[in-house]
Structures are given as structure tokens and as C-alpha cells.
Design an enzyme around this catalytic site. Sequence first.
Site, mmCIF file in Angstrom:
data_model
loop_
_atom_site.group_PDB
_atom_site.id
_atom_site.type_symbol
_atom_site.label_atom_id
_atom_site.label_comp_id
_atom_site.label_asym_id
_atom_site.label_seq_id
_atom_site.Cartn_x
_atom_site.Cartn_y
_atom_site.Cartn_z
ATOM 1 N N LYS A 157 -7.487 14.820 28.340
ATOM 2 C CA LYS A 157 -7.660 16.062 27.568
ATOM 3 C C LYS A 157 -7.168 17.256 28.369
ATOM 4 O O LYS A 157 -6.482 18.130 27.846
ATOM 5 C CB LYS A 157 -9.130 16.240 27.163
ATOM 6 N N LYS B 135 1.741 4.576 16.453
ATOM 7 C CA LYS B 135 0.301 4.403 16.205
ATOM 8 C C LYS B 135 -0.196 5.441 15.199
ATOM 9 O O LYS B 135 0.075 6.632 15.352
ATOM 10 C CB LYS B 135 -0.464 4.573 17.525
ATOM 11 N N LYS C 61 -4.415 10.985 13.541
ATOM 12 C CA LYS C 61 -4.453 12.365 13.024
ATOM 13 C C LYS C 61 -3.511 13.268 13.804
ATOM 14 O O LYS C 61 -2.881 14.147 13.250
ATOM 15 C CB LYS C 61 -5.854 12.974 13.228
HETATM 16 P P1 ADP Z 1 -7.221 9.540 15.630
HETATM 17 O O1 ADP Z 1 -6.242 8.903 16.581
HETATM 18 O O2 ADP Z 1 -6.672 9.623 14.257
HETATM 19 O O3 ADP Z 1 -7.752 10.878 16.134
HETATM 20 P P2 ADP Z 1 -9.772 8.551 16.419
HETATM 21 O O4 ADP Z 1 -9.415 8.678 17.854
HETATM 22 O O5 ADP Z 1 -10.765 9.513 15.846
HETATM 23 O O6 ADP Z 1 -8.444 8.564 15.531
HETATM 24 O O7 ADP Z 1 -10.263 7.047 16.164
HETATM 25 C C1 ADP Z 1 -11.509 6.652 15.707
HETATM 26 C C2 ADP Z 1 -11.585 5.132 15.781
HETATM 27 O O8 ADP Z 1 -10.551 4.514 15.021
HETATM 28 C C3 ADP Z 1 -11.441 4.601 17.196
HETATM 29 O O9 ADP Z 1 -12.384 3.560 17.377
HETATM 30 C C4 ADP Z 1 -10.055 4.048 17.264
HETATM 31 O O10 ADP Z 1 -10.001 2.946 18.129
HETATM 32 C C5 ADP Z 1 -9.765 3.649 15.823
HETATM 33 N N1 ADP Z 1 -8.348 3.887 15.514
HETATM 34 C C6 ADP Z 1 -7.762 5.089 15.285
HETATM 35 N N2 ADP Z 1 -6.445 4.963 15.026
HETATM 36 C C7 ADP Z 1 -6.184 3.640 15.095
HETATM 37 C C8 ADP Z 1 -4.991 2.852 14.928
HETATM 38 N N3 ADP Z 1 -3.819 3.416 14.623
HETATM 39 N N4 ADP Z 1 -5.092 1.516 15.077
HETATM 40 C C9 ADP Z 1 -6.270 0.933 15.369
HETATM 41 N N5 ADP Z 1 -7.428 1.604 15.536
HETATM 42 C C10 ADP Z 1 -7.390 2.948 15.404
#
Ligand code: ADP
Length: 322
Positions: free
Chosen positions: A111, A190, A193
Site C-alpha cells: 500500500k 486478473k 476493481k
Molecule cells: P479487488 O481486487 O476487486 O479489490 P478484493 O481484493 O476486495 O477484490 O477481493 C476480495 C476477495 O475476492 C479476496 O478473497 C480475493 O482473493 C477474491 N478475489 C478478488 N478478485 C479475484 C480474482 N480475479 N480471482 C480470484 N479471486 C479474487
Amino acid sequence: MKRILAGIQPSGDLHIGNYFGSIQKMIALQEKGEVFAFIANYHAMTSVDEGGRLARLTMQAATDFLALGIDPNRTTFWVQSDVKEVLELYWMLSSFTPMGLLERAHSYKDKVAKGIASNHSLFSYPVLMAADILLYDSASIPVGKDQIQHVEIARDIAVRFNNAYGNIFTLPEFDVDESVATIPGIDGAKMSKSYDNTINIFGEQKAQLAKIKKIVTDTTPLDEPKNFETCNIYAIAKLFLNTQELEALQERYRTPGEGYGHFKLYLAEVIWDYFAPYRERRAYYEAHSDEVREILHHGAHKAREIAGAKMEKLRTLTGLKY
Ligand code: ADP
Ligand code: TRP
């Protein structure tokens, strides 16, 4: 029965990467053990500094997760800040948290490297997470790979505390599904958001279709066979289709005459249908927000009973009770 603790960051619109990467598993765990699940709104304060927004995100997360299958009759489901005991434990644990342990945290370092201003809550985030875990004697913590280190930190803190005061804390273990694939976004990277490449679970059908139409493909013309193995549409479709449906789709790729536009329309329909029952349940909870609050209050009440008893012991042990 071993207690499973899941923490949910209230971070906005859920996408199919979240669903297949973590939510589906969390819901399935309800069949396997006693699940405690909470919305980590204290943690969200490290990234949200507008009260109205945090309140909205909290209700959105509650509504979404109930819609996707958290069963309030089986699972204890609450909002982190409704059980304030966790903050007292956070302080108790702080004396057993070497600075170096936090300085090594990847999530913190990432971060800061991204330019997010460093502050104390960002730095001590893993200590609060340790308090979440240890307060409820959680044995198993389902997390994504990025959160493994945080569970290890919780365990490390618990060991140090136990060494000083006797075996008061259950040592938690992380539960990571190595087989869970990284779900690709509309550009093949991947889904996240942060990359603006998501397909959201809920929301307007038009918006979902617009996103699906933006899936990046090659330029093979209509009258030539296409390669499904390298196609982003197919990679996403795979998540939703059974073997027969997949074979049928492969045949459509091999047969000239259809283009990627057709496959996108098909995918949009498949995804829309897949989430239809969840959408219906979501509409119900959205229209009955009092019921959602009631569920959360009931969950907090149950969680507080456990937290209260644990803190009583801890206050005696540490000498806060005099
Ligand atoms: P983002 O990357 O959209 O901000 P988060 O970090 O909030 O998503 O992810 C929340 C949960 O969803 C985590 O447990 C993460 O491992 C899972 N996750 C998010 N994006 C993916 C992805 N593209 N493939 C697999 N798992 C994901
Ligand atoms: N840090 C977790 C995440 O970003 C959320 C969380 C907070 C959590 N406290 C927890 C997860 C306790 C598991 C256990 O996803």
C-alpha cells in the site's frame, strides 16, 4: 466443532472474481462447520474517510452476502463495530506485537509503495485482524493468498501472548484454496476493481451487457474457425457452464459463421440467468433493510456473548480487573 471465521471488507460492488475466488467457498463452509462472519467496517476505515459512504457500504455488503447465501439461521453474521470488545483486545495484543512483525507485512508495504499515505491504522491493521481472530477462538480462517501473512501474524501474536499468560488463545490456521484460479477480467488480466475490468454480480442488466461487450478478443473474422482456448469470453464462460454446455460452445467456436459478438450475447444471458435467484433474494433484502439490521443485531448479540466472556478472562489475567 471448529470455528471458522470469515472477515468481509465492505468495499463496494462485488464482481464474479470475488464470487468464484472467495464467496462461493465461504457459503459452502456453512455446511462444514460453525461459521462466524462479520463485516470489517473498522478495517474499512483505513480506506474510507466519509461516514455516509462507509454506512452505505456496510449495508450493501450485508445485503449482498445475505443474498449470495449467508444463512443467518446457521451462521453468526454481524458488523465488527457492534462488538467493541475487539478494540480492547487490539490494545492488549499491541504489547505483544513487535514493530518488526508489522514492518514486514506485505500488504502494508504494498500500500505504501502504491503511494497510499502511511498512517497508524494502516500499519496496525494486522493487530486488529489478530484481535478479530483471537477474540472468538477461531480455528480456521478462510482467506485469499494476500491475507495469509495476516493470519500468520495473528498466530505469532497469540503464541507470544500465550507464553506470557498461559494458553488463553486458540492458534488459528489459514485455509487457502490453492485450486482456486485467478479469475480473469474482461481484458484477460486478473479481475479487480482497481483495474476497471470487472463484471459485477448485481446491478443493471444493461450495464452488465455493456461490460461483456467490452471483453477483449482477437480479430478472427466471422467466416473462420476461432480458438476458444485463448479467448477471454470462453475463459469467463467456463466458470458458469457444465461440460455439455462447454462442448456445445467449443463447437460454435470451431464452426465458421458466428462471431465474438454472438458469444458475448450468449455469455451475458448465461451470467444473467446464473445470478437470477440471488438477484431475487437481494431485491427482497433491499426492500426489507429492517430485517437485515435485525439479523446483524442478532449476530452481534451472539458474538458479544462470546467476546464478553473471553474479555472477562483476559481482564483478570492481565490485571485490568483489580
Ligand atoms: P479487488 O481486487 O476487486 O479489490 P478484493 O481484493 O476486495 O477484490 O477481493 C476480495 C476477495 O475476492 C479476496 O478473497 C480475493 O482473493 C477474491 N478475489 C478478488 N478478485 C479475484 C480474482 N480475479 N480471482 C480470484 N479471486 C479474487
Ligand atoms: N483483512 C481482510 C481482507 O481484507 C478482512 C478481515 C479483517 C479479516 N479481519 C479479519 C479476514 C479476520 C479474516 C479474519 O479481506
